[in-house]
Design a protein around this motif. Sequence first.
Motif, mmCIF file in Angstrom:
data_model
loop_
_atom_site.group_PDB
_atom_site.id
_atom_site.type_symbol
_atom_site.label_atom_id
_atom_site.label_comp_id
_atom_site.label_asym_id
_atom_site.label_seq_id
_atom_site.Cartn_x
_atom_site.Cartn_y
_atom_site.Cartn_z
ATOM 1 N N LEU A 216 27.879 -43.497 1.836
ATOM 2 C CA LEU A 216 28.974 -42.593 2.190
ATOM 3 C C LEU A 216 30.309 -43.325 2.236
ATOM 4 O O LEU A 216 31.365 -42.707 2.062
ATOM 5 N N ILE A 217 30.275 -44.622 2.503
ATOM 6 C CA ILE A 217 31.479 -45.448 2.428
ATOM 7 C C ILE A 217 31.155 -46.652 1.557
ATOM 8 O O ILE A 217 30.009 -47.101 1.489
ATOM 9 N N GLU A 218 32.164 -47.174 0.865
ATOM 10 C CA GLU A 218 31.926 -48.236 -0.107
ATOM 11 C C GLU A 218 31.754 -49.606 0.536
ATOM 12 O O GLU A 218 31.019 -50.447 0.020
ATOM 13 N N SER A 219 32.446 -49.850 1.626
ATOM 14 C CA SER A 219 32.406 -51.185 2.215
ATOM 15 C C SER A 219 32.634 -51.100 3.714
ATOM 16 O O SER A 219 33.052 -50.062 4.245
ATOM 17 N N VAL A 220 32.340 -52.204 4.380
ATOM 18 C CA VAL A 220 32.625 -52.339 5.802
ATOM 19 C C VAL A 220 33.333 -53.669 6.013
ATOM 20 O O VAL A 220 33.366 -54.518 5.120
ATOM 21 N N ASN A 221 33.888 -53.834 7.183
ATOM 22 C CA ASN A 221 34.522 -55.094 7.549
ATOM 23 C C ASN A 221 33.442 -56.000 8.143
ATOM 24 O O ASN A 221 33.007 -55.784 9.275
ATOM 25 N N PRO A 222 32.959 -56.999 7.398
ATOM 26 C CA PRO A 222 31.830 -57.812 7.890
ATOM 27 C C PRO A 222 32.106 -58.481 9.230
ATOM 28 O O PRO A 222 31.237 -58.511 10.101
ATOM 29 N N LEU A 223 33.311 -59.017 9.395
ATOM 30 C CA LEU A 223 33.611 -59.708 10.648
ATOM 31 C C LEU A 223 33.653 -58.727 11.818
ATOM 32 O O LEU A 223 33.264 -59.070 12.938
ATOM 33 N N LEU A 224 34.090 -57.499 11.559
ATOM 34 C CA LEU A 224 34.112 -56.495 12.622
ATOM 35 C C LEU A 224 32.696 -56.145 13.063
ATOM 36 O O LEU A 224 32.403 -56.090 14.262
ATOM 37 N N THR A 225 31.793 -55.909 12.096
ATOM 38 C CA THR A 225 30.411 -55.585 12.474
ATOM 39 C C THR A 225 29.742 -56.781 13.142
ATOM 40 O O THR A 225 28.920 -56.614 14.047
ATOM 41 N N ARG A 226 30.105 -57.966 12.719
ATOM 42 C CA ARG A 226 29.545 -59.184 13.333
ATOM 43 C C ARG A 226 30.013 -59.307 14.786
ATOM 44 O O ARG A 226 29.223 -59.621 15.686
ATOM 45 N N THR A 227 31.295 -59.038 15.020
ATOM 46 C CA THR A 227 31.838 -59.147 16.371
ATOM 47 C C THR A 227 31.276 -58.056 17.275
ATOM 48 O O THR A 227 30.969 -58.303 18.449
ATOM 49 N N LEU A 228 31.137 -56.846 16.741
ATOM 50 C CA LEU A 228 30.542 -55.769 17.527
ATOM 51 C C LEU A 228 29.089 -56.084 17.866
ATOM 52 O O LEU A 228 28.600 -55.732 18.944
ATOM 53 N N PHE A 229 28.391 -56.759 16.931
ATOM 54 C CA PHE A 229 27.013 -57.144 17.239
ATOM 55 C C PHE A 229 26.985 -58.147 18.384
ATOM 56 O O PHE A 229 26.201 -58.011 19.325
ATOM 57 N N TRP A 230 27.837 -59.176 18.323
ATOM 58 C CA TRP A 230 27.788 -60.203 19.364
ATOM 59 C C TRP A 230 28.398 -59.722 20.673
ATOM 60 O O TRP A 230 28.123 -60.294 21.733
ATOM 61 N N TYR A 231 29.224 -58.682 20.613
ATOM 62 C CA TYR A 231 29.643 -58.007 21.848
ATOM 63 C C TYR A 231 28.403 -57.521 22.604
ATOM 64 O O TYR A 231 28.349 -57.553 23.838
ATOM 65 N N PHE A 232 27.394 -57.095 21.831
ATOM 66 C CA PHE A 232 26.119 -56.654 22.396
ATOM 67 C C PHE A 232 25.100 -57.792 22.437
ATOM 68 O O PHE A 232 24.236 -57.839 23.315
ATOM 69 N N GLY A 233 25.225 -58.742 21.505
ATOM 70 C CA GLY A 233 24.183 -59.742 21.299
ATOM 71 C C GLY A 233 24.060 -60.759 22.406
ATOM 72 O O GLY A 233 22.975 -61.317 22.611
ATOM 73 N N HIS A 234 25.162 -61.034 23.136
ATOM 74 C CA HIS A 234 25.002 -61.960 24.259
ATOM 75 C C HIS A 234 24.494 -61.264 25.515
ATOM 76 O O HIS A 234 23.554 -61.761 26.144
ATOM 77 N N PRO A 235 25.060 -60.128 25.924
ATOM 78 C CA PRO A 235 24.507 -59.479 27.125
ATOM 79 C C PRO A 235 23.061 -59.035 26.980
ATOM 80 O O PRO A 235 22.364 -58.894 27.985
ATOM 81 N N ILE A 236 22.582 -58.836 25.740
ATOM 82 C CA ILE A 236 21.169 -58.474 25.608
ATOM 83 C C ILE A 236 20.277 -59.608 26.105
ATOM 84 O O ILE A 236 19.154 -59.379 26.563
ATOM 85 N N VAL A 237 20.789 -60.847 26.057
ATOM 86 C CA VAL A 237 20.029 -61.974 26.600
ATOM 87 C C VAL A 237 19.757 -61.748 28.086
ATOM 88 O O VAL A 237 18.645 -61.970 28.579
ATOM 89 N N TYR A 238 20.764 -61.274 28.803
ATOM 90 C CA TYR A 238 20.588 -61.023 30.232
ATOM 91 C C TYR A 238 19.828 -59.725 30.475
ATOM 92 O O TYR A 238 19.156 -59.579 31.504
ATOM 93 N N PHE A 239 19.928 -58.793 29.536
ATOM 94 C CA PHE A 239 19.109 -57.585 29.634
ATOM 95 C C PHE A 239 17.629 -57.957 29.557
ATOM 96 O O PHE A 239 16.798 -57.389 30.262
ATOM 97 N N TRP A 240 17.292 -58.929 28.692
ATOM 98 C CA TRP A 240 15.919 -59.437 28.652
ATOM 99 C C TRP A 240 15.564 -60.136 29.958
ATOM 100 O O TRP A 240 14.455 -60.001 30.473
ATOM 101 N N LEU A 241 16.515 -60.915 30.471
ATOM 102 C CA LEU A 241 16.230 -61.742 31.637
ATOM 103 C C LEU A 241 16.105 -60.942 32.932
ATOM 104 O O LEU A 241 15.407 -61.367 33.855
#
Length: 589
Positions: A216-241
């Motif tokens: 539906l869209i041709e491209s995405v901003n890779p760094l934006l999706t990467r940053t949004l992932f790590w916005y979630f990717g570090h607190p998920i460590v504590y969600f596990w803990l």
Amino acid sequence: MATTRSDRAFVDKFPHEAAIVKATFLVAFVALGIGAFFGLIQALHRTNVLRVIESADYYTMLTGHGVLLAIVFTIFFLCGVFHWAVARSLNRPAESRLFSWAWVGLMTTGTVLTTVAILGGLVPNLGMSADVLFTFYAPLQAHPLFYIGLAMFIVGTWLAGADWFLSYRAWRANNSGERIPLQTFMVLTTMIMWYVSTIGVAVSVVFFLIPWSLGLIESVNPLLTRTLFWYFGHPIVYFWLMPAYLMWYTVLPKLAGGRLFSDPLARVVFLLFLLLSTPVGIHHQYLDPGIAEGFKFIAMTNTMFLLLPSLLTAFTVVASMEHGARQRGGKGYVRWLGALPWRDPAFTGMALAGAMFAAGGFSGMINAGMNINYLIHNTLWVPGHFHLTVGTAVALTMMAGSYWLVPQVTGTKLYSRPIGLLQVIMWFVGMVFMSNAMHRAGLAGIPRRTAEPQYQNFEFLTPIGSIFELRVQIALGGTLLFLSVVLFLFNILLTSLGDESDRPVDAALPEPLSGPEGSPRILDNLAMWTGIAALLVILAYTLPLAGIIQNGGGLFGGGLPVPATLSAGLDFVVVTVSSAFNTLLGVIA
């Protein structure tokens, strides 16, 4: 007076809640078995000990291993523990059985869709692949089914949290002046953190990755999706803990024969994780050129503050264990350790998991430092650290805790304590071998995330030992870990199929030595702490995201990320706010 089973067993008092817990544990343990098998294949393939798949399929195994263990196993188990903890501590069932089964069903459906998309990569004729690893940001692209399943899974966790908040609201209506019971407090603060942190991955998946994978869209901003992932990717460590912490604080002292040292300290620790876990995700992106070095330095500084709740936990849990040991007759400065119930697999597994977490904390400090991180970021050091934290502190605590929890929701005795004890010790030994070798291999520069860590005309060197010895340790450790999982699943299966017992386990949890009455009531003001957590996230991410959008070609890419500066992000925010303000003035005029 004789004690009946209904006085002791959770399954008799809350049969419907026990059914929910059993369902979540079932999915968690199936994911554990499959993910562990994938891990064994990876360990043997990377070390060239035994290769049963093509190297191209290694990345399918790697994705399945990460998603099934780090997302499905941990979070399904968390949901089971939290459902048990809320019902037990509030002493009331869930408000709606149908609603509880709805979130279980939604999470399970999402898991099935995501798993099918991953395993589809092993069947070329299907035209389906999701070899995007656990970190599923762009530019790697998965089949739409992968992202849709993840979205369903995340929404399911949101509904699970709503279920527990509804129980709390009903309890509060009848207990207006009471302090929040400790286990419920832990569940609610953890879920607030989860709601805040999953905003990033939800936006990434729903607004960027799903439309992109559907064409539906041709491209995405890779760094934006990467940053949004790590916005979630570090607190998920504590969600596990957090479920591990819940068991360390409330169950482990009881197993040790004592009581929790301090209820107020436990509340402070969970609030600190709520406030500090999300604003630090950029420390996973030290090598990304599109983020200004100043933002990375701020993230590094904030990350160091996370040592405080970990150190408070170490003090409180060890003090609680010492109290239990002395209640059992332990003496001396160190000899009291011998009085602890080391023959109990639930206690031993949790205690060993805590020891491993301390080691993981030290290697995590290396990861958090910018200059040192540059040396080990893309090496096997990082999986070594990861396997100490989520792979042992979390996974081993969950398996050990199951030896105490599963009998409560099935009404049957644990099948074999000796097998359980062997299993937790085998996991500990296997992880010592594998994680030690991974850390040392990382210092030698051996890369991660690759099926072929060898290069032509280049030889890795280690200060001590040899590369061959490191490979043997990784292969041996991976094999022991897989065998440990087999023993665990065997023990739990036979426990579930066993005959009902009048007293499957002593489920009573003693009151803390220092209760909640000794702490300020403001600790229970969840609305205030939620607002502060949201404010810290806004302060941490507004300028970095603005710079990424400005320098990376907008929301949907179209340009290559360029080195960013603090002033660039600030200029973008100023221009955006000024334009919006001028537009508003024009409308008013």
